[in-house]
Design an enzyme around this catalytic site. Structure first.
Site, short mmCIF file in Angstrom:
data_model
loop_
_atom_site.label_atom_id
_atom_site.label_comp_id
_atom_site.label_asym_id
_atom_site.label_seq_id
_atom_site.Cartn_x
_atom_site.Cartn_y
_atom_site.Cartn_z
N TYR A 16 4.02 4.99 9.42
CA TYR A 16 3.68 6.43 9.36
C TYR A 16 3.88 7.13 10.69
O TYR A 16 3.02 7.89 11.12
CB TYR A 16 2.21 6.61 8.95
CG TYR A 16 1.89 6.09 7.58
CD1 TYR A 16 2.68 6.41 6.49
CD2 TYR A 16 0.78 5.28 7.39
CE1 TYR A 16 2.38 5.92 5.24
CE2 TYR A 16 0.48 4.79 6.13
CZ TYR A 16 1.28 5.12 5.05
OH TYR A 16 0.97 4.65 3.82
N TYR A 143 -3.98 8.05 -3.94
CA TYR A 143 -3.22 7.13 -3.09
C TYR A 143 -3.62 5.71 -3.44
O TYR A 143 -4.79 5.34 -3.33
CB TYR A 143 -3.45 7.40 -1.60
CG TYR A 143 -2.69 6.41 -0.75
CD1 TYR A 143 -1.31 6.55 -0.57
CD2 TYR A 143 -3.31 5.31 -0.18
CE1 TYR A 143 -0.58 5.62 0.15
CE2 TYR A 143 -2.60 4.38 0.56
CZ TYR A 143 -1.23 4.55 0.71
OH TYR A 143 -0.52 3.62 1.44
N ASP A 237 -9.86 1.50 -8.12
CA ASP A 237 -9.28 1.12 -6.83
C ASP A 237 -10.35 1.36 -5.75
O ASP A 237 -10.48 2.46 -5.22
CB ASP A 237 -8.02 1.96 -6.56
CG ASP A 237 -7.39 1.63 -5.21
OD1 ASP A 237 -8.00 0.86 -4.44
OD2 ASP A 237 -6.29 2.15 -4.94
N LYS A 266 -9.05 -3.72 2.43
CA LYS A 266 -9.59 -3.09 3.64
C LYS A 266 -10.83 -3.78 4.21
O LYS A 266 -10.71 -4.73 4.98
CB LYS A 266 -9.84 -1.61 3.39
CG LYS A 266 -8.52 -0.85 3.17
CD LYS A 266 -8.57 0.60 3.57
CE LYS A 266 -7.20 1.20 3.71
NZ LYS A 266 -6.70 1.94 2.55
C1 LIG Z 1 -5.34 1.92 1.85
C2 LIG Z 1 -5.40 1.98 0.38
C3 LIG Z 1 -4.53 1.24 -0.42
C4 LIG Z 1 -3.43 0.40 0.15
O1 LIG Z 1 -3.91 -0.65 0.91
P1 LIG Z 1 -2.94 -1.36 1.97
O2 LIG Z 1 -3.69 -2.54 2.43
O3 LIG Z 1 -2.69 -0.35 3.04
O4 LIG Z 1 -1.68 -1.73 1.24
C5 LIG Z 1 -4.71 1.30 -1.79
N1 LIG Z 1 -5.67 2.05 -2.34
C6 LIG Z 1 -6.51 2.78 -1.61
C7 LIG Z 1 -7.57 3.59 -2.28
C8 LIG Z 1 -6.41 2.78 -0.21
O5 LIG Z 1 -7.23 3.55 0.52
#
Ligand SMILES: *Cc1c(COP(=O)(O)O)cnc(C)c1O
Length: 424
Positions: A16, A143, A237, A266
């Site tokens: 990015y 996202y 998610d 994360k």
């Molecule tokens: C950051 C994120 C992703 C992607 O995770 P990466 O480890 O960066 O591939 C997917 N979903 C959500 C909600 C996110 O915040």
């Protein structure tokens, strides 16, 4: 001798990052608690938890100890036909704290892969049952990651423009802002009624990358109830919202209806190592549990369930579930709320949002966000104050490691106020 920064500019391609416009990266040589230290001797407060991953502070000695012990015992082995205790124990412990009904744990490498796995589980579930359900529903501006499937279910925009013809079709419903709540829910029902939707994927309560856009738990509950009614798989998610970010351990804990699949990443290792987890129900697992080999889930990664990473996740869980960590999250939440009320009516602010430890401030701006340099001005202002805040367009947000001190929080708030006071 060249600095790390100079050597970097000759060999590295950053994520990015418009490499021509922003050639300089700050070289970090050490992390401790909520702080990062650069090669020039500066100390920064990591107010965005290094892209939302860090929970307990940098280079946490307990996580480091557990990881190094595991490295010396078993660093890695393949995970088809073999297993190991860190993976099993982590699954057992995750299932204990996740919403009721979660029964099976599938490991991968990051948030995007956790989403890919979830989508493949949902699509193949129907395919295995011989039921024609192939459509996917998602939220506008969502996202879910940067791999192709994850991109396809994410909001379309500058991130996905170059690939748009290659992304599969997804039905997007409007974001449930206060104004659009009813419309969004009605829109979902309209799509579900057609009976062709395999799954609905959503970031529960907070859309992170969209600019920390927040919505009410009753909307999430309405979405989930509709999906149950029309027999459509719910994918939550929780890559960003998981592990205490929203106040509760998981955002889905704010409602009673449980999803069918949860994606985690994360914060799962406390920010120490990359990891992805997709958790699901017995019902979904059963659709793949068959004498017919073609019904198995065709997915895996070389480093699936890496024991070293599982050890980091287990150590992070130990820390997360302490009373101290719970108290810290309450402390941060209360501090955020106090500051939120102090700036609600500020002339430079259009909206202040908060969910648990996440505070987002939307700055008033006349120029369209993509053309304004407000983001860069803000980013640089805070860097000079030795605070790492990485605004999303005109939205400043604070999403700190849970170990951050009251003094550091107060300092961050005072610098934000100074920035707001001096905005044109
Ligand atoms: C950051 C994120 C992703 C992607 O995770 P990466 O480890 O960066 O591939 C997917 N979903 C959500 C909600 C996110 O915040």
């Amino acid at each position: 001798m060249k600095t790390i920064k100079q050597r970097d500019s000759e060999v590295i391609w950053h994520p990015y990052t418009p490499m021509k416009i922003m050639p300089e990266a700050i070289a970090i040589i050490k992390g401790e608690g909520a702080y990062l230290y650069d090669e020039a001797g500066n100390k920064y407060i990591d107010a965005v938890a290094s892209w939302w991953v860090n929970l307990h502070g940098h280079s946490h000695p307990y996580i480091a100890k557990k990881v190094s012990e595991q490295l010396l015992k078993l660093e890695h082995c393949m995970f088809a036909g073999f297993t190991h205790e860190p993976a099993v124990l982590l699954a057992e412990r995750l299932l204990e704290i996740l919403p009721l009904g979660m029964k099976r744990v599938f490991y991968s490498d990051n948030g995007s892969t956790a989403v890919e796995v979830a989508l493949k589980m949902a699509l193949q579930y129907w395919s295995n049952k011989g039921i024609e359900k192939k459509k996917i529903i998602a939220l506008e501006n969502a996202y879910h990651g940067d791999t192709f499937g994850a991109m396809a279910v994410s909001g379309r925009g500058v991130f996905t423009d170059a690939f748009k013809d290659l992304l599969f079709d997804v039905d997007f419903i409007p974001f449930p802002s206060q104004k659009n709540k009813e419309k969004s829910i009605a829109c979902l029902e309209e799509l579900l009624k057609k009976g062709k939707s395999a799954c609905f994927i959503v970031e529960p309560l907070v859309q992170g990358s969209a600019g920390m856009q927040m919505y009410d738990a009753d909307v999430l509950d309405a979405y989930f109830k509709l999906c149950k009614k029309y027999d459509t798989i719910i994918i939550a998610d929780e890559v960003m919202t998981g592990f205490g970010r929203t106040g509760k351990l998981f955002a889905c804990n704010y409602i009673d209806t449980a999803p069918d699949i949860i994606c985690l990443s994360k914060g799962i290792t406390g920010g120490a190592l990359p990891f992805g987890v997709t958790v699901t129900t017995q019902d979904i697992f059963n659709a793949f549990y068959d004498n017919d080999r073609t019904k198995m889930l065709y997915h895996g990664h070389s480093y699936t369930a890496n024991p070293t990473i599982c050890a980091a996740a287990l150590a992070s869980l130990d820390l997360l579930l302490t009373e101290e960590c719970t108290d810290n999250r309450i402390r941060i939440t209360n501090a955020h709320t106090g500051f939120k009320h102090a700036i609600l009516n500020h002339k430079s602010v259009t909206e202040v949002r908060q969910t648990g430890t996440i505070l987002a401030i939307e700055l008033k701006t006349d120029t369209p966000v993509y053309h304004s340099n407000l983001r860069d001005v803000a980013y640089n202002f805070f860097l000079q104050k030795q605070i790492i805040l990485r605004p999303l367009g005109n939205i400043i947000y604070v999403l700190p490691p849970y170990c951050i001190s009251n003094e550091d929080l107060a300092y961050i708030y005072s610098c934000i106020l100074e920035f707001l006071d001096n905005m044109p």
